[in-house]
Design a protein around this motif. Structure first.
Motif, mmCIF file in Angstrom:
data_model
loop_
_atom_site.group_PDB
_atom_site.id
_atom_site.type_symbol
_atom_site.label_atom_id
_atom_site.label_comp_id
_atom_site.label_asym_id
_atom_site.label_seq_id
_atom_site.Cartn_x
_atom_site.Cartn_y
_atom_site.Cartn_z
ATOM 1 N N UNK A 65 3.164 28.467 54.639
ATOM 2 C CA UNK A 65 1.785 28.283 55.106
ATOM 3 C C UNK A 65 0.875 29.405 54.613
ATOM 4 N N UNK A 66 -0.343 29.056 54.273
ATOM 5 C CA UNK A 66 -1.343 30.022 53.803
ATOM 6 C C UNK A 66 -2.303 30.313 54.943
ATOM 7 N N UNK A 67 -2.341 31.556 55.384
ATOM 8 C CA UNK A 67 -3.248 31.947 56.466
ATOM 9 C C UNK A 67 -4.666 32.141 55.953
ATOM 10 N N UNK A 68 -4.810 32.789 54.801
ATOM 11 C CA UNK A 68 -6.116 33.005 54.180
ATOM 12 C C UNK A 68 -5.857 33.450 52.753
ATOM 13 N N UNK A 69 -6.927 33.740 51.996
ATOM 14 C CA UNK A 69 -6.764 34.232 50.634
ATOM 15 C C UNK A 69 -7.284 35.667 50.538
ATOM 16 N N UNK A 70 -6.800 36.381 49.534
ATOM 17 C CA UNK A 70 -7.239 37.760 49.314
ATOM 18 C C UNK A 70 -7.302 38.009 47.813
ATOM 19 N N UNK A 71 -8.425 38.550 47.347
ATOM 20 C CA UNK A 71 -8.595 38.903 45.937
ATOM 21 C C UNK A 71 -8.292 40.386 45.782
ATOM 22 N N UNK B 289 -13.284 31.303 39.182
ATOM 23 C CA UNK B 289 -12.790 31.788 40.469
ATOM 24 C C UNK B 289 -13.629 31.264 41.635
ATOM 25 N N UNK B 290 -14.928 31.185 41.460
ATOM 26 C CA UNK B 290 -15.797 30.734 42.549
ATOM 27 C C UNK B 290 -15.438 29.311 42.982
ATOM 28 N N UNK B 291 -15.035 28.489 42.002
ATOM 29 C CA UNK B 291 -14.657 27.110 42.328
ATOM 30 C C UNK B 291 -13.352 27.099 43.116
ATOM 31 N N UNK B 292 -12.385 27.903 42.647
ATOM 32 C CA UNK B 292 -11.089 27.950 43.321
ATOM 33 C C UNK B 292 -11.242 28.449 44.758
ATOM 34 N N UNK B 293 -11.992 29.550 44.923
ATOM 35 C CA UNK B 293 -12.175 30.124 46.260
ATOM 36 C C UNK B 293 -12.890 29.146 47.185
ATOM 37 N N UNK B 294 -13.869 28.444 46.651
ATOM 38 C CA UNK B 294 -14.608 27.484 47.483
ATOM 39 C C UNK B 294 -13.697 26.346 47.940
#
Length: 411
Positions: free
Chosen positions: A29-35, A116-121
């Motif tokens: 499971x993915x809780x959130x993302x981090x760059x 990246x903006x598309x992926x993050x969105x």
């Protein structure tokens, strides 16, 4: 269930993402993302993140990428995405792919042409939507567990709309970390709180990862200090649930110390409006596990027999005292085998008083057994053939089997 690495790879618009390693762990499971924008990530993640590595703000050579994987593994990340192209990270080194496979971390390659903006969105939107669905699902399950729902008909309608599969037999499983008072007694408050939250995070991540690997499973629910699972009984993948709980408890033990994990299982629950009863049974089984501490730290309410009645007694010290008063005179702490007479008495009861079969069960001569029986009657001040005392002993032995008291002195 939680959004997993596999779910993210399947999102429309992210077809250019390529899984390079860790395929067997895409159910994480993915809780959130981090760059990642620093040399290391250990100080910036909490576990469950999908970590993006761009190489834009910090040069990423092979050694650094290996370090990020090691730090991610230690912190329990869900996966890692590495952006590749001509400008910064040209390609993912083979050693990095091999290490990700070794550590069981899903490793994804993202070409720089995919912005990246598309992926993050897309990922952020999917995480928010899934989180909203999970909150509603857990609300329904919490209402069923506590009995605080407006009507069972409305609850079933909402459950169906929220993709909750309630119409199959489940077991309710409660899990709790034990030893919290001692943790705060022996450590400064800040340190104790940090250890407690880290242990809870580790446990929750392990449970959610297991559930994410099973289709149509119900989400994890927390009530106070309790973690609650719903275990489908007829699903072949779930049939050996107790074995999995035991293995998980053993594997997590080092990372949970100084806390311990105990589990309680209910009888089978066939109707959604019986979940409240299932929770009550699972909690009573959990209390037995915590107070009597069976070897594997797991107690199944359906296996308690008459102990189901004993667990309903508010003061469990009464139960323990009854066991000690009944069996205590037969326990010899100063001998090589302190429970020798207790084991002998149990064999006699299991063979319904047949001395010959009891001797065979114990692997001793009949004369030896008779000598032990004389000692039992002398030390207990009761005749072995006394029906009332045999009943008391049978109940005390049930408590004895569920406990670790045989490893301790009675008095």
């Amino acid at each position: 269930m939680n959004l997993t690495v596999g779910d993210i790879l399947a999102l429309p618009g992210l077809e250019a993402l390529r899984l390079r390693a860790g395929q067997r762990h895409c159910h994480r499971p993915v809780r959130w993302y981090y760059v990642a924008e620093n040399e290391g990530i250990a100080d910036w993640i909490m576990g469950g993140e999908l970590v993006f590595v761009t190489g834009i703000n910090h040069a990423r050579d092979e050694a650094n990428l290996l370090r990020l994987l090691q730090e991610g593994h230690q912190s329990g990340i869900a996966g890692m995405v590495i952006l590749t192209g001509e400008a910064f990270i040209h390609a993912i080194p083979d050693s990095v792919v091999a290490l990700a496979d070794l550590l069981g971390i899903p490793l994804i390659e993202q070409p720089y042409m995919l912005k990246m903006v598309i992926v993050i969105q897309l990922v952020g939107t999917a995480l928010v939507q899934r989180d909203s669905l999970l909150r509603s699902q857990r609300e329904i399950l919490t209402q069923l567990l506590t009995g605080d729902y407006p009507s069972i008909e409305l609850t079933r309608q909402r459950a169906s709309h929220l993709q909750l599969t309630l119409n199959r037999p489940h077991r309710v499983i409660t899990l709790r970390l034990s030893g919290i008072p001692a943790l705060f007694d022996n450590h400064p408050p800040d340190s104790a709180e940090a250890q407690l939250q880290a242990a809870r995070q580790t446990l929750q991540q392990a449970l959610e990862e297991r559930l994410a690997a099973q289709p149509a499973s119900l989400p994890l629910v927390t009530l106070g200090e309790l973690f609650i699972l719903f275990w489908p009984e007829e699903d072949a993948a779930f049939l050996d649930g107790k074995a999995w709980l035991g293995e998980m408890r053993q594997s997590l033990s080092p990372s949970l110390q100084p806390l311990s994990l105990f589990c309680g299982l209910s009888c089978t629950v066939t109707q959604a409006h019986h979940y409240r009863r299932g929770l009550g049974e699972a909690r009573r089984a959990l209390e037995v596990a915590e107070s009597m501490r069976p070897d594997k730290g797991i107690c199944d309410f359906s296996a308690l027999g008459v102990l189901q009645l004993l667990t309903a007694i508010p003061d469990q010290e009464l139960v323990n005292r009854f066991m000690k008063e009944t069996l205590g005179p037969l326990f010899a702490a100063n001998r090589k085998h302190p429970a020798l007479l207790i084991d002998t008495l149990e064999a006699i009861l299991q063979e319904n008083g047949n001395v010959i079969k009891a001797a065979e069960r114990l692997g001793i001569h009949r004369n030896t057994l008779n000598q032990r029986l004389q000692r039992i009657e002398r030390q207990s001040d009761h005749r072995v053939n006394d029906p009332q005392w045999r009943l008391n002993v049978s109940v005390a032995l049930l408590i004895w089997r569920m406990s670790h008291a045989q490893q301790q002195e009675f008095l």
